[in-house]
Design a protein around this motif. Sequence first.
Motif, short mmCIF file in Angstrom:
data_model
loop_
_atom_site.label_atom_id
_atom_site.label_comp_id
_atom_site.label_asym_id
_atom_site.label_seq_id
_atom_site.Cartn_x
_atom_site.Cartn_y
_atom_site.Cartn_z
N ASN A 75 43.20 44.17 41.02
CA ASN A 75 42.04 45.27 40.76
C ASN A 75 41.99 45.74 39.56
OD1 ASN A 75 42.50 45.19 44.11
ND2 ASN A 75 40.35 45.02 43.59
N ASP A 121 47.76 41.09 44.85
CA ASP A 121 46.63 41.16 45.87
C ASP A 121 46.28 42.19 46.84
OD1 ASP A 121 45.32 38.56 44.71
OD2 ASP A 121 47.24 37.86 45.64
N HIS A 189 42.55 37.23 32.80
CA HIS A 189 42.82 37.48 34.22
C HIS A 189 43.61 38.39 34.64
CE1 HIS A 189 43.08 36.77 38.67
NE2 HIS A 189 41.80 36.31 38.54
N VAL A 253 37.53 42.55 46.77
CA VAL A 253 37.15 41.91 45.43
C VAL A 253 37.77 40.51 45.33
CG1 VAL A 253 37.45 41.71 42.90
CG2 VAL A 253 36.70 43.70 43.93
N ASP A 255 38.58 37.48 43.04
CA ASP A 255 38.61 37.09 41.76
C ASP A 255 39.60 35.96 41.61
OD1 ASP A 255 38.63 37.18 38.81
OD2 ASP A 255 39.57 39.32 38.66
#
Length: 470
Positions: A75, A121, A189, A253, A255
Amino acid sequence: MRARPALIAVTLLAAVPALAQEDREVPPEGGEPRDFRLPETRSFTLDNGMEVTLAPYGWLPKATVQLVVRSGNVNEAEEQVWLADLTGDLMMEGTASRTGRQIAEDAARIGGSVDVSVGPDETTVGGDALSEYATDLVALVADIARNPAFPATELDRLVADRVRQLSIARSQPQQIALERFRALMYPGHPYGRIFPTQAMLEGYTIEDARAFHGMNWGAARAHLYVSGRFDEAAVESAAREAFGDWGAGPAPVVDVPEPVSERKIVLIDRPGAVQSTVYLGLPVLDPSDPDWIPQGVMNSLLGGSFNSRITTNIRETRGYTYSPFSQVSARFKDAYWVEVADVTTDVTGASLKEIFHEIDRLQAEPPPEEELQGIQNYMAGTFVLTNSSPSGIINVLRFLDLHGLDRGYLTDYVQNVYAVTPEEVSGIAREVLDDERMLIVIAGDVAVITDQVRPYGEIEGPASPTLKRE
């Protein structure tokens, strides 16, 4: 003339190995492997969307409580590396009703401890306590998660701690190599951003931490797990009271990265280094794939266990390195396979040769049944042992929930490991370990290793690992 006591002792000690050799017995055959038995769990969802799972387990009078929130390094924005970690540090320094010292004292009073742990995560707030205080621990965890005070008086100290951690990490060759390996595999990323700059850390404010928490924490992203021995009705009541009015907040989220990998060698110069740190790998199947378990068996046989082929080759047979290993490193909807080894500088190229030799050999020919069975015994045994505790139960349930797996993954794991055939091991090696896509990152003495590694790919670099202020 009497013999000296020291001489007698030495003589006796010298005789011990010979006696032990004569008396040594063949160890008994191992027993039949047991399936993993998941305790009966009960789950429910609060009105705000927060999930709760109760998993009674064991006989010790202790309970483990973990609040898992889908918020972590994934995040963070590009200029926010380690902001999630600093936010977690600050959360332990006090709430609206407790100081940081009172948090520690309250945890000790109930016979346990509590902390905040940040991952790629997920972030976890949790700990353990005596069974009779399980409800108090639930309330304490809720207070830390929901009501952090973010005291400005603690910011400089915590930032300084993180700067020291950064400095230490950036002095370690494995960390330096990992940073470059991940940056190349996950360009742009969050998974590819391992370390912040010192200036970035020193620029974070209390407002940054408070905003990060406000944007990423809430009931919709949270799952409370409780395992061990506890009063189920009382803990359910405590969970509803402590979390029932927590705002839902944002949804998690999603991603998912698009990792890239190509056959090239990236060198990081460490002049005079007596060892080269090698990272060699590529993206592979993630835990949601049906072939995740066969891939794990293949990894354990190839390099992921002490008796694996790469370890036996470059450690035991050739003496190139002391502690090589391979692993399948997983995150949400993502995984990569990597072989890591600190090898003597003058055999850096030879080490690459042997690693690729073992990959190619496994791809070309299925392993013998006896070798495979040894790996299966190892995997089944460690799986059951690792998960045979309240914290182990919670960790494996978290794994299932993050990756969308059903409970059958646990209960059938042992039999599914033993169901993998030699042909499947060889086939999965051919499928996922594409030599032409292997990314190779080496931190070492470039003047010595460049010519050694040139046959194994196009060379990019060298680069300096020096920590810079930006």
